[in-house]
Design an enzyme around this catalytic site. Structure first.
Site, PDB file in Angstrom:
ATOM      1  N   SER A 116      -0.610 -31.674-108.172  1.00 15.66           N
ATOM      2  CA  SER A 116      -1.736 -32.054-107.310  1.00 15.66           C
ATOM      3  C   SER A 116      -2.996 -32.108-108.158  1.00 15.66           C
ATOM      4  O   SER A 116      -3.107 -31.384-109.156  1.00 15.66           O
ATOM      5  CB  SER A 116      -1.902 -30.985-106.229  1.00 15.66           C
ATOM      6  OG  SER A 116      -3.167 -31.091-105.632  1.00 15.66           O
ATOM      7  N   SER A 117      -3.959 -32.918-107.724  1.00 11.52           N
ATOM      8  CA  SER A 117      -5.216 -32.995-108.485  1.00 11.52           C
ATOM      9  C   SER A 117      -5.993 -31.678-108.439  1.00 11.52           C
ATOM     10  O   SER A 117      -6.920 -31.473-109.220  1.00 11.52           O
ATOM     11  CB  SER A 117      -6.089 -34.138-107.962  1.00 11.52           C
ATOM     12  OG  SER A 117      -6.372 -33.964-106.590  1.00 11.52           O
ATOM     13  N   CYS A 118      -5.617 -30.756-107.533  1.00 11.14           N
ATOM     14  CA  CYS A 118      -6.354 -29.491-107.462  1.00 11.14           C
ATOM     15  C   CYS A 118      -5.990 -28.543-108.599  1.00 11.14           C
ATOM     16  O   CYS A 118      -6.568 -27.463-108.698  1.00 11.14           O
ATOM     17  CB  CYS A 118      -6.174 -28.818-106.106  1.00 11.14           C
ATOM     18  SG  CYS A 118      -4.546 -28.152-105.852  1.00 11.14           S
ATOM     19  N   TYR A 145      -2.558 -22.246-104.474  1.00 10.88           N
ATOM     20  CA  TYR A 145      -1.705 -23.444-104.553  1.00 10.88           C
ATOM     21  C   TYR A 145      -1.768 -24.043-105.965  1.00 10.88           C
ATOM     22  O   TYR A 145      -0.745 -24.414-106.550  1.00 10.88           O
ATOM     23  CB  TYR A 145      -2.193 -24.442-103.515  1.00 10.88           C
ATOM     24  CG  TYR A 145      -1.416 -25.734-103.437  1.00 10.88           C
ATOM     25  CD1 TYR A 145      -0.179 -25.779-102.823  1.00 10.88           C
ATOM     26  CD2 TYR A 145      -1.946 -26.914-103.952  1.00 10.88           C
ATOM     27  CE1 TYR A 145       0.530 -26.970-102.726  1.00 10.88           C
ATOM     28  CE2 TYR A 145      -1.261 -28.107-103.857  1.00 10.88           C
ATOM     29  CZ  TYR A 145      -0.022 -28.136-103.250  1.00 10.88           C
ATOM     30  OH  TYR A 145       0.675 -29.320-103.159  1.00 10.88           O
ATOM     31  N   LYS A 149       1.173 -24.688-108.731  1.00 13.97           N
ATOM     32  CA  LYS A 149       1.467 -26.032-109.257  1.00 13.97           C
ATOM     33  C   LYS A 149       1.340 -26.067-110.785  1.00 13.97           C
ATOM     34  O   LYS A 149       2.105 -26.763-111.465  1.00 13.97           O
ATOM     35  CB  LYS A 149       0.536 -27.066-108.610  1.00 13.97           C
ATOM     36  CG  LYS A 149       0.891 -27.338-107.141  1.00 13.97           C
ATOM     37  CD  LYS A 149       2.244 -27.996-107.035  1.00 13.97           C
ATOM     38  CE  LYS A 149       2.699 -28.265-105.632  1.00 13.97           C
ATOM     39  NZ  LYS A 149       4.059 -28.827-105.576  1.00 13.97           N
ATOM     40  N   HIS A 188      -4.503 -31.799 -93.781  1.00 11.76           N
ATOM     41  CA  HIS A 188      -5.524 -32.371 -94.660  1.00 11.76           C
ATOM     42  C   HIS A 188      -6.504 -33.201 -93.839  1.00 11.76           C
ATOM     43  O   HIS A 188      -6.273 -33.478 -92.669  1.00 11.76           O
ATOM     44  CB  HIS A 188      -4.866 -33.243 -95.738  1.00 11.76           C
ATOM     45  CG  HIS A 188      -4.105 -32.447 -96.755  1.00 11.76           C
ATOM     46  ND1 HIS A 188      -2.732 -32.390 -96.772  1.00 11.76           N
ATOM     47  CD2 HIS A 188      -4.513 -31.670 -97.773  1.00 11.76           C
ATOM     48  CE1 HIS A 188      -2.333 -31.621 -97.760  1.00 11.76           C
ATOM     49  NE2 HIS A 188      -3.410 -31.160 -98.390  1.00 11.76           N
TER      50      HIS A 188
HETATM   51  O1  GFB Z   1      -8.086 -32.646 -97.149  1.00  5.10           O
HETATM   52  P1  GFB Z   1      -8.714 -31.321 -97.256  1.00  5.10           P
HETATM   53  O2  GFB Z   1      -8.307 -30.299 -96.244  1.00  5.10           O
HETATM   54  O3  GFB Z   1      -8.440 -30.693 -98.652  1.00  5.10           O
HETATM   55  O4  GFB Z   1     -10.320 -31.481 -97.106  1.00  5.10           O
HETATM   56  P2  GFB Z   1      -9.073 -30.621-100.128  1.00  5.10           P
HETATM   57  C1  GFB Z   1     -11.033 -32.436 -97.815  1.00  5.10           C
HETATM   58  C2  GFB Z   1     -12.483 -32.417 -97.385  1.00  5.10           C
HETATM   59  O5  GFB Z   1     -12.567 -32.903 -96.030  1.00  5.10           O
HETATM   60  C3  GFB Z   1     -13.167 -31.050 -97.388  1.00  5.10           C
HETATM   61  C4  GFB Z   1     -13.417 -32.062 -95.256  1.00  5.10           C
HETATM   62  O6  GFB Z   1     -14.475 -31.185 -97.872  1.00  5.10           O
HETATM   63  C5  GFB Z   1     -13.180 -30.686 -95.898  1.00  5.10           C
HETATM   64  O7  GFB Z   1     -14.244 -29.787 -95.544  1.00  5.10           O
HETATM   65  N1  GFB Z   1     -13.057 -32.169 -93.843  1.00  5.10           N
HETATM   66  C6  GFB Z   1     -13.859 -32.669 -92.869  1.00  5.10           C
HETATM   67  C7  GFB Z   1     -11.925 -31.759 -93.250  1.00  5.10           C
HETATM   68  N2  GFB Z   1     -13.299 -32.555 -91.659  1.00  5.10           N
HETATM   69  C8  GFB Z   1     -12.079 -32.001 -91.860  1.00  5.10           C
HETATM   70  C9  GFB Z   1     -11.022 -31.635 -90.981  1.00  5.10           C
HETATM   71  O8  GFB Z   1     -11.082 -31.789 -89.762  1.00  5.10           O
HETATM   72  N3  GFB Z   1      -9.909 -31.092 -91.567  1.00  5.10           N
HETATM   73  C10 GFB Z   1      -9.793 -30.906 -92.922  1.00  5.10           C
HETATM   74  N4  GFB Z   1      -8.672 -30.392 -93.420  1.00  5.10           N
HETATM   75  N5  GFB Z   1     -10.805 -31.210 -93.778  1.00  5.10           N
HETATM   76  C11 GFB Z   1      -6.722 -29.723-100.568  1.00  5.10           C
HETATM   77  C12 GFB Z   1      -6.171 -28.444-101.119  1.00  5.10           C
HETATM   78  O9  GFB Z   1      -8.060 -29.647-100.813  1.00  5.10           O
HETATM   79  O10 GFB Z   1      -6.260 -30.876-101.228  1.00  5.10           O
HETATM   80  C13 GFB Z   1      -4.741 -28.534-101.343  1.00  5.10           C
HETATM   81  O11 GFB Z   1      -6.547 -27.387-100.279  1.00  5.10           O
HETATM   82  C14 GFB Z   1      -4.304 -29.808-102.011  1.00  5.10           C
HETATM   83  O12 GFB Z   1      -4.355 -27.439-102.119  1.00  5.10           O
HETATM   84  C15 GFB Z   1      -4.910 -31.023-101.355  1.00  5.10           C
HETATM   85  O13 GFB Z   1      -4.647 -29.808-103.357  1.00  5.10           O
HETATM   86  C16 GFB Z   1      -4.590 -32.316-102.029  1.00  5.10           C
HETATM   87  O14 GFB Z   1      -9.065 -31.953-100.799  1.00  5.10           O
HETATM   88  O15 GFB Z   1     -10.387 -29.932-100.147  1.00  5.10           O
END
Ligand code: GFB
Length: 324
Positions: A116-118, A145, A149, A188
């Site tokens: 993952s890019s993280c 996570y 990875k 996500h």
């Molecule tokens: O996709 P996401 O949960 O993961 O959130 P990450 C991306 C961005 O979207 C963050 C915003 O800045 C969130 O605050 N966001 C806005 C939301 N509204 C929402 C919502 O309703 N739900 C969610 N989930 N986010 C993940 C990692 O990071 O990326 C994993 O936690 C993994 O480990 C994955 O690497 C690809 O991009 O921040």
């Protein structure tokens, strides 16, 4: 084209185990492999717990796969990652250790591990190239996570170095598409916002709640484009170095939310909840090695969101029919 792509591996007639075939990525890889003349092996989750070393090694010894695509993982969005770090670390470490060591024991010819890019440092320079790995501190919201990875990448490299195994690692950016997990809290950003926007449209709500400031930027890749890239890697890539696979461009969360509202047909306003985390500000990867080898995405973000929403609506109807 770099020498890392000089490898030629024919998938015809191979027994390919797609670990995680019910997940969004695994299902897309299975769809893509249908044209390759190979035999696809799968193991249902309730029949094989990938965290169980004895069971995994016995299953692999009996099934004798030639190839393994390790798409099984515990995944989730920013809140799930920060709320359940023990699950994200333990489950993923166990799955990787069992499957990668099992692949070595079973004489697997080729294994593709998905990261993952993280995995890259929070402050890595964008666009992030593969060399940035382990050069700085990780983003705290998904450190567990990311550590798991990174361990998976290191396992692939270690088995290549010590046992000459052709085990490779691909690092995708944020993925989305049909088969994604739709949950307001755990998923996500794309499935979460799509589901919330749909419910807001249906209920006639005035606003859509968006977590954080809307300023972070993310790189989104449609899962079928990923799967096509992964099959290409299986056939052509053999190297110790992980390889990035991303769309090559990113969008702010505000831009994404606006696009989702447009696709869903929700005409209310956005309401940002700054009690929720933003996470990394930006993690656009440099995928020039893969682009240079001839891969590029076919599906743009708007088109991919439309296809995903179509799938979501159809599957929601099925759920409602089953519940009626
Ligand atoms: O996709 P996401 O949960 O993961 O959130 P990450 C991306 C961005 O979207 C963050 C915003 O800045 C969130 O605050 N966001 C806005 C939301 N509204 C929402 C919502 O309703 N739900 C969610 N989930 N986010 C993940 C990692 O990071 O990326 C994993 O936690 C993994 O480990 C994955 O690497 C690809 O991009 O921040």
């Amino acid at each position: 084209m770099t020498n890392d792509f000089n490898h030629s591996y024919d998938l015809t007639g191979k027994r390919i185990w797609v670990a995680g075939h019910n997940g969004m990525v695994g299902a897309a890889v299975c769809r893509m492999l249908k044209d390759e003349g190979c035999e696809i092996l799968t193991a249902a989750r309730d029949a094989l717990d990938l965290r169980d070393q004895v069971a995994v090694h016995a299953w692999m010894a009996a099934q004798k796969p030639d190839v393994v695509v390790l798409a099984a993982a515990k995944v989730g969005g920013i809140l799930a990652n920060s709320s359940y770090p023990a699950d994200f670390l333990y489950d993923n470490l166990m799955i990787e250790a069992n499957v990668i060591h099992g692949a070595h024991l079973a004489g697997v010819e080729k294994l593709l591990f998905l990261g993952s890019s993280c995995i890259y440092p929070k402050e890595a320079q964008n666009p992030i190239s593969e060399e940035a790995l382990l050069t700085g501190a990780l983003e705290p919201t998904n450190e567990a996570y990311a550590i798991a990875k990174i361990a998976g990448i290191k396992l692939c490299q270690a088995y290549r170095a010590q046992h000459d195994c052709d085990f490779i690692s691909a690092m995708p950016c944020n993925l989305y598409g049909p088969g994604d997990m739709f949950d307001e809290e755990k998923s996500h950003v794309i499935p979460a916002l799509m589901m919330k926007a749909h419910e807001a449209k249906v209920s006639g709500a005035e606003f859509l709640e968006v977590w954080g400031s809307g300023k972070p930027r993310r790189e989104f890749l449609y899962v079928d484009d990923l799967a096509r890239g992964l099959v290409m890697l299986l056939k052509t890539y053999s190297a110790d170095k992980p390889i990035n696979i991303g769309a090559g461009e990113d969008s702010s969360i505000r831009e994404l939310a606006e696009m989702i509202c447009d696709v869903v047909g929700f005409t209310g306003t956005l309401k940002f909840d700054d009690s929720k985390p933003d996470g990394t500000y930006r993690k656009l990867m440099n995928s020039s090695r893969l682009f240079g080898a001839g891969w590029s995405p076919d599906v743009g973000l708007k088109g991919g969101l439309e296809r995903t929403y179509q799938w979501f609506v159809q599957n929601e109807q099925h759920r409602n029919e089953a519940a009626a």
